[in-house]
Design an enzyme around this catalytic site. Structure first.
Site, PDB file in Angstrom:
ATOM      1  N   SER A   1     -83.093  22.622  20.766  1.00 60.09           N
ATOM      2  CA  SER A   1     -83.417  23.275  22.213  1.00 60.09           C
ATOM      3  C   SER A   1     -84.686  23.221  22.428  1.00 60.09           C
ATOM      4  CB  SER A   1     -82.389  24.372  21.787  1.00 60.09           C
ATOM      5  OG  SER A   1     -83.136  24.450  20.460  1.00 60.09           O
TER       6      SER A   1
ATOM      7  N   HIS B   1     -78.085  18.747  24.160  1.00 63.34           N
ATOM      8  CA  HIS B   1     -78.325  19.993  23.701  1.00 63.34           C
ATOM      9  C   HIS B   1     -77.311  20.750  24.705  1.00 63.34           C
ATOM     10  CE1 HIS B   1     -80.961  24.038  25.060  1.00 63.34           C
ATOM     11  NE2 HIS B   1     -80.033  24.222  23.874  1.00 63.34           N
TER      12      HIS B   1
ATOM     13  N   GLU C   1     -78.050  19.989  28.417  1.00 60.87           N
ATOM     14  CA  GLU C   1     -79.262  19.853  29.054  1.00 60.87           C
ATOM     15  C   GLU C   1     -79.945  18.309  28.405  1.00 60.87           C
ATOM     16  OE1 GLU C   1     -82.303  23.473  29.909  1.00 60.87           O
ATOM     17  OE2 GLU C   1     -81.592  23.058  27.677  1.00 60.87           O
TER      18      GLU C   1
ATOM     19  N   ASN D   1     -83.947  27.537  27.880  1.00 63.04           N
ATOM     20  CA  ASN D   1     -84.752  28.615  26.776  1.00 63.04           C
ATOM     21  C   ASN D   1     -86.590  28.643  27.276  1.00 63.04           C
ATOM     22  OD1 ASN D   1     -82.946  29.154  25.170  1.00 63.04           O
ATOM     23  ND2 ASN D   1     -83.353  27.218  24.003  1.00 63.04           N
TER      24      ASN D   1
END
Length: 255
Positions: free
Chosen positions: A98, A119, A131, A169
């Site tokens: 991530s 991800h 992702e 993130n």
């Protein structure tokens, strides 16, 4: 290029993400094989009657192998090197990272042309986004394969650049840690902050509850990888072993 269907998926790791991905793949009709150091413990986490092995060589027949071990560069490098030495040279490998450099992980895999980041988000069975990030060397076939498996899983794939934290993130954790700093500065109750953001911003979960859900240790690791200062309150809770839901205590207490 038409996406190749994944008939058999190997998953390396049986933590929250690995176990969730295994269940989601099984629900999508994909044959799944999970590698874990402790098969007995892995079966409890999976909560399903899925095949589990402790031998990496058993993954040799998989169309795609997804690494899902701890979000630490050294741990992933070591495991990816072992996979490269064990799997056939044409087996594609993906990582559920991530926040780590996809280029570095691709190099560690020994097969950057057949590598990518996949991800998925927790809980994997419910969250629609994946992702996807690729090293420059990734082939068209690899890109099509990972996009195709996302379709098989019923997910929406968005290709993102290989930057720390990707998109979600990178934008999310500064906000989450700002909520902690507001808590530190004002002495507000965690529930007050979470209620404000749920009802005032339409978020399904408040920032402090979300940190507990992700895990404070994991959150700190992500924050460090994207260059965000970790609030002292988070570090204190980690030192106390209060890592969030998985330890039944974080900003909140859980039964």
């Amino acid at each position: 290029m038409a996406a190749q269907q994944v008939q058999k998926l190997g998953i390396v790791g049986s933590g929250t993400i690995g176990a969730g991905l295994a269940r989601a793949a099984a629900d999508a009709g994909i044959e799944v094989l999970v590698w874990a150091r402790s098969p007995e413990r892995a079966r409890k986490r999976l909560k399903r009657d899925l095949p589990v092995t402790s031998e990496l060589a058993d993954l040799a027949g998989c169309d795609l192998v997804v690494e899902s071990v701890a979000e630490e560069l050294g741990v992933k490098r070591e495991l990816l090197g072992r996979l490269d030495a064990t799997l056939p040279g044409d087996t594609p490998i993906a990582s559920t990272t991530s926040s780590l450099s996809v280029a570095e992980l691709a190099t560690a895999s020994g097969r950057p042309e057949r590598f990518g980041a996949l991800h998925v988000f927790n809980p994997v069975e419910k969250m629609k986004l994946v992702e996807l990030a690729f090293p420059a060397e990734a082939s068209d076939e690899t890109r099509a394969l990972l996009k195709g498996v996302c379709e098989q899983l019923g997910k929406v794939a968005v290709e993102v650049p290989d930057v720390p934290g990707f998109v979600v993130n990178r934008l999310l954790f500064p906000y989450l840690f700002d909520a902690v700093r507001l808590l530190e500065e004002t002495g507000l109750d965690p529930k007050a902050i979470d209620t404000c953001m749920k009802l005032g911003a339409g978020h399904p979960m408040g920032p402090l509850a979300l940190l507990d859900f992700v895990g404070l240790d994991v959150s700190a690791a992500i924050g460090e990888s994207i260059g965000v200062e970790i609030p002292q309150r988070v570090r204190d809770l980690i030192a106390q072993g209060r890592l969030g839901r998985k330890t039944k205590a974080g900003f909140y207490e859980y039964e």
